[in-house]
Design a protein around this motif. Structure first.
Motif, PDB file in Angstrom:
ATOM      1  N   VAL A   7       0.688  -1.106  -0.129  1.00  0.00           N
ATOM      2  CA  VAL A   7       0.123  -0.074  -0.097  1.00  0.00           C
ATOM      3  C   VAL A   7       0.788   1.124  -0.101  1.00  0.00           C
ATOM      4  CG1 VAL A   7      -1.967   1.273   1.189  1.00  0.00           C
ATOM      5  CG2 VAL A   7      -1.741  -1.202   1.232  1.00  0.00           C
ATOM      6  N   ASP A   8       0.887   2.173  -1.066  1.00  0.00           N
ATOM      7  CA  ASP A   8       1.382   3.416  -1.077  1.00  0.00           C
ATOM      8  C   ASP A   8       0.910   4.383  -0.468  1.00  0.00           C
ATOM      9  OD1 ASP A   8       3.687   2.317  -2.758  1.00  0.00           O
ATOM     10  OD2 ASP A   8       2.359   2.618  -4.481  1.00  0.00           O
ATOM     11  N   TYR A   9       1.340   5.240   0.217  1.00  0.00           N
ATOM     12  CA  TYR A   9       0.786   6.349   0.769  1.00  0.00           C
ATOM     13  C   TYR A   9       1.751   7.606   0.684  1.00  0.00           C
ATOM     14  CZ  TYR A   9       3.834   5.902   4.928  1.00  0.00           C
ATOM     15  OH  TYR A   9       4.800   5.942   5.891  1.00  0.00           O
ATOM     16  N   ALA A  10       0.923   8.826   0.735  1.00  0.00           N
ATOM     17  CA  ALA A  10       1.413  10.075   0.820  1.00  0.00           C
ATOM     18  C   ALA A  10       0.945  10.993   1.766  1.00  0.00           C
ATOM     19  CB  ALA A  10       1.701  10.540  -0.560  1.00  0.00           C
ATOM     20  N   ILE A  11       1.576  11.734   2.733  1.00  0.00           N
ATOM     21  CA  ILE A  11       0.778  12.550   3.621  1.00  0.00           C
ATOM     22  C   ILE A  11       1.150  14.198   3.097  1.00  0.00           C
ATOM     23  CG2 ILE A  11       0.965  13.446   6.008  1.00  0.00           C
ATOM     24  CD1 ILE A  11       2.069  10.561   6.680  1.00  0.00           C
ATOM     25  N   THR A  12       0.229  14.729   2.860  1.00  0.00           N
ATOM     26  CA  THR A  12       0.451  16.329   2.325  1.00  0.00           C
ATOM     27  C   THR A  12      -0.289  17.197   3.215  1.00  0.00           C
ATOM     28  OG1 THR A  12      -1.698  16.157   0.770  1.00  0.00           O
ATOM     29  CG2 THR A  12       0.382  15.235  -0.086  1.00  0.00           C
ATOM     30  N   SER A  13      -0.035  18.454   3.052  1.00  0.00           N
ATOM     31  CA  SER A  13      -0.762  19.524   3.813  1.00  0.00           C
ATOM     32  C   SER A  13      -0.792  20.591   2.582  1.00  0.00           C
ATOM     33  CB  SER A  13      -0.009  19.696   4.919  1.00  0.00           C
ATOM     34  OG  SER A  13      -0.685  20.968   5.763  1.00  0.00           O
ATOM     35  N   PRO A  14      -1.826  21.302   2.800  1.00  0.00           N
ATOM     36  CA  PRO A  14      -1.998  22.504   1.966  1.00  0.00           C
ATOM     37  C   PRO A  14      -1.190  23.731   2.410  1.00  0.00           C
ATOM     38  CG  PRO A  14      -4.291  22.186   2.921  1.00  0.00           C
ATOM     39  CD  PRO A  14      -3.401  20.879   3.279  1.00  0.00           C
ATOM     40  N   LEU A  60       6.095  19.943   5.181  1.00  0.00           N
ATOM     41  CA  LEU A  60       5.444  19.050   4.069  1.00  0.00           C
ATOM     42  C   LEU A  60       5.147  20.065   2.925  1.00  0.00           C
ATOM     43  CD1 LEU A  60       2.447  17.366   6.015  1.00  0.00           C
ATOM     44  CD2 LEU A  60       4.331  16.278   4.904  1.00  0.00           C
ATOM     45  N   THR A  61       6.426  20.439   1.983  1.00  0.00           N
ATOM     46  CA  THR A  61       6.411  21.376   0.998  1.00  0.00           C
ATOM     47  C   THR A  61       6.244  20.179  -0.313  1.00  0.00           C
ATOM     48  OG1 THR A  61       8.877  21.598   0.873  1.00  0.00           O
ATOM     49  CG2 THR A  61       7.580  23.230   1.705  1.00  0.00           C
ATOM     50  N   LYS A  62       6.423  18.925   0.084  1.00  0.00           N
ATOM     51  CA  LYS A  62       6.414  17.840  -1.011  1.00  0.00           C
ATOM     52  C   LYS A  62       5.854  16.733   0.015  1.00  0.00           C
ATOM     53  CE  LYS A  62      11.002  16.232  -0.650  1.00  0.00           C
ATOM     54  NZ  LYS A  62      12.038  15.575  -1.419  1.00  0.00           N
ATOM     55  N   PRO A  63       5.294  15.760  -0.650  1.00  0.00           N
ATOM     56  CA  PRO A  63       4.530  14.537   0.200  1.00  0.00           C
ATOM     57  C   PRO A  63       5.530  13.927   0.925  1.00  0.00           C
ATOM     58  CG  PRO A  63       3.627  14.897  -1.928  1.00  0.00           C
ATOM     59  CD  PRO A  63       4.920  15.662  -2.021  1.00  0.00           C
ATOM     60  N   TYR A  64       4.957  13.437   2.002  1.00  0.00           N
ATOM     61  CA  TYR A  64       6.028  12.399   2.730  1.00  0.00           C
ATOM     62  C   TYR A  64       5.223  10.922   2.360  1.00  0.00           C
ATOM     63  CZ  TYR A  64       7.583   9.732   6.576  1.00  0.00           C
ATOM     64  OH  TYR A  64       8.233   8.666   7.452  1.00  0.00           O
ATOM     65  N   THR A  65       6.083  10.122   1.476  1.00  0.00           N
ATOM     66  CA  THR A  65       5.720   8.898   1.024  1.00  0.00           C
ATOM     67  C   THR A  65       6.257   7.703   1.639  1.00  0.00           C
ATOM     68  OG1 THR A  65       7.182   9.064  -0.587  1.00  0.00           O
ATOM     69  CG2 THR A  65       5.308  10.250  -1.182  1.00  0.00           C
ATOM     70  N   GLY A  66       5.637   6.719   1.565  1.00  0.00           N
ATOM     71  CA  GLY A  66       6.143   5.294   2.128  1.00  0.00           C
ATOM     72  C   GLY A  66       5.273   4.268   1.548  1.00  0.00           C
ATOM     73  N   LYS A  67       5.791   3.241   1.560  1.00  0.00           N
ATOM     74  CA  LYS A  67       5.061   1.794   1.175  1.00  0.00           C
ATOM     75  C   LYS A  67       4.928   0.928   2.477  1.00  0.00           C
ATOM     76  CE  LYS A  67       6.832   1.199  -3.409  1.00  0.00           C
ATOM     77  NZ  LYS A  67       5.755   1.104  -4.177  1.00  0.00           N
ATOM     78  N   LEU A  68       3.681   0.473   2.715  1.00  0.00           N
ATOM     79  CA  LEU A  68       3.422  -0.478   3.793  1.00  0.00           C
ATOM     80  C   LEU A  68       2.981  -2.000   3.236  1.00  0.00           C
ATOM     81  CD1 LEU A  68       1.759   1.883   6.156  1.00  0.00           C
ATOM     82  CD2 LEU A  68       4.192   1.034   6.128  1.00  0.00           C
ATOM     83  N   PRO A  69       3.320  -2.912   3.812  1.00  0.00           N
ATOM     84  CA  PRO A  69       2.689  -4.215   3.291  1.00  0.00           C
ATOM     85  C   PRO A  69       1.488  -4.792   4.233  1.00  0.00           C
ATOM     86  CG  PRO A  69       4.589  -4.557   4.973  1.00  0.00           C
ATOM     87  CD  PRO A  69       4.287  -3.043   4.832  1.00  0.00           C
ATOM     88  N   VAL A  70       0.574  -5.482   3.750  1.00  0.00           N
ATOM     89  CA  VAL A  70      -0.306  -6.224   4.423  1.00  0.00           C
ATOM     90  C   VAL A  70       0.120  -7.513   3.894  1.00  0.00           C
ATOM     91  CG1 VAL A  70      -2.809  -6.950   4.153  1.00  0.00           C
ATOM     92  CG2 VAL A  70      -2.252  -4.332   3.746  1.00  0.00           C
ATOM     93  N   ASN A  71       0.713  -8.225   5.010  1.00  0.00           N
ATOM     94  CA  ASN A  71       1.341  -9.442   4.720  1.00  0.00           C
ATOM     95  C   ASN A  71       0.838 -10.668   5.776  1.00  0.00           C
ATOM     96  OD1 ASN A  71       2.448  -8.478   7.163  1.00  0.00           O
ATOM     97  ND2 ASN A  71       4.494  -8.250   6.147  1.00  0.00           N
ATOM     98  N   VAL A  72       0.030 -10.456   6.685  1.00  0.00           N
ATOM     99  CA  VAL A  72      -0.507 -11.572   7.381  1.00  0.00           C
ATOM    100  C   VAL A  72      -1.934 -11.337   7.009  1.00  0.00           C
ATOM    101  CG1 VAL A  72      -1.180 -12.185   9.573  1.00  0.00           C
ATOM    102  CG2 VAL A  72       1.084 -11.186   9.040  1.00  0.00           C
ATOM    103  N   LYS A  97      -2.835  11.460  14.412  1.00  0.00           N
ATOM    104  CA  LYS A  97      -3.069  12.819  13.822  1.00  0.00           C
ATOM    105  C   LYS A  97      -1.793  13.422  14.382  1.00  0.00           C
ATOM    106  CE  LYS A  97      -7.963  13.071  12.982  1.00  0.00           C
ATOM    107  NZ  LYS A  97      -9.159  13.995  13.047  1.00  0.00           N
ATOM    108  N   GLN A  98      -1.177  14.672  13.575  1.00  0.00           N
ATOM    109  CA  GLN A  98      -0.166  15.303  13.930  1.00  0.00           C
ATOM    110  C   GLN A  98      -0.624  16.724  14.464  1.00  0.00           C
ATOM    111  OE1 GLN A  98       3.486  13.865  13.604  1.00  0.00           O
ATOM    112  NE2 GLN A  98       1.918  12.135  13.909  1.00  0.00           N
ATOM    113  N   PRO A  99       0.189  17.413  15.076  1.00  0.00           N
ATOM    114  CA  PRO A  99      -0.312  18.644  15.699  1.00  0.00           C
ATOM    115  C   PRO A  99      -0.308  19.416  14.441  1.00  0.00           C
ATOM    116  CG  PRO A  99       2.027  18.115  16.422  1.00  0.00           C
ATOM    117  CD  PRO A  99       1.719  16.873  15.836  1.00  0.00           C
ATOM    118  N   GLU A 100      -1.210  20.529  14.683  1.00  0.00           N
ATOM    119  CA  GLU A 100      -1.439  21.399  13.471  1.00  0.00           C
ATOM    120  C   GLU A 100      -0.317  22.517  13.519  1.00  0.00           C
ATOM    121  OE1 GLU A 100      -5.324  22.739  12.754  1.00  0.00           O
ATOM    122  OE2 GLU A 100      -6.432  20.787  13.197  1.00  0.00           O
ATOM    123  N   SER A 101       0.302  22.867  14.355  1.00  0.00           N
ATOM    124  CA  SER A 101       1.282  23.909  14.590  1.00  0.00           C
ATOM    125  C   SER A 101       2.124  23.494  15.773  1.00  0.00           C
ATOM    126  CB  SER A 101       0.943  25.193  14.506  1.00  0.00           C
ATOM    127  OG  SER A 101      -0.021  25.405  15.825  1.00  0.00           O
TER     128      SER A 101
END
Length: 123
Positions: A7-14, A60-72, A97-101
């Motif tokens: 599962v690919d994910y990207a965390i962004t913020s406007p 977060l000026t660019k997305p923080y990305t990662g890959k996670l497995p579902v393996n079980v 959830k991360q702090p907003e500021s």
């Protein structure tokens, strides 16, 4: 899709807000749902870090990305069944959830629930 699912994910913020890495107390975690029930999950080895990275602030000026497995898979679920009916399954990423500021200066008391953020997509 063999005997796992990535599962690919990207965390962004406007607003370009800062992300606290490692993400704690609940690091991004992959789950597989069928009819609203967990039927698969991510199993990773023991580690001293939350998500394998040293603590840092990530703007977060660019997305923080990662890959996670579902393996079980849970009892009663098979990879063959998932391949036959992928539209019946949903991949979910759950994380704190991360702090907003500003920095997170202290953990919430143990009696407070961890506020979670959830994102999902059909296979």
């Amino acid at each position: 899709m063999g005997n796992s699912l990535k599962v690919d994910y990207a965390i962004t913020s406007p607003s370009g807000a800062a992300l606290s890495v490692p993400i704690a107390p609940t690091a991004p975690t992959a789950l597989l749902l069928h009819a609203g029930k967990i039927v698969g999950y991510q199993h990773t080895g023991a580690s001293n870090t939350v998500d394998g990275r040293a603590p840092e602030g990530y703007r977060l000026t660019k997305p923080y990305t990662g890959k996670l497995p579902v393996n079980v898979l849970c009892a009663g679920t098979t990879w063959a069944r998932i391949r036959q009916q992928p539209q019946s399954y949903t991949a979910v990423i759950v994380m704190s959830k991360q702090p907003e500021s500003g920095p997170q200066t202290a953990k919430a008391p143990s009696y407070h629930a961890d506020p979670l953020s959830v994102s999902q997509i059909r296979l």
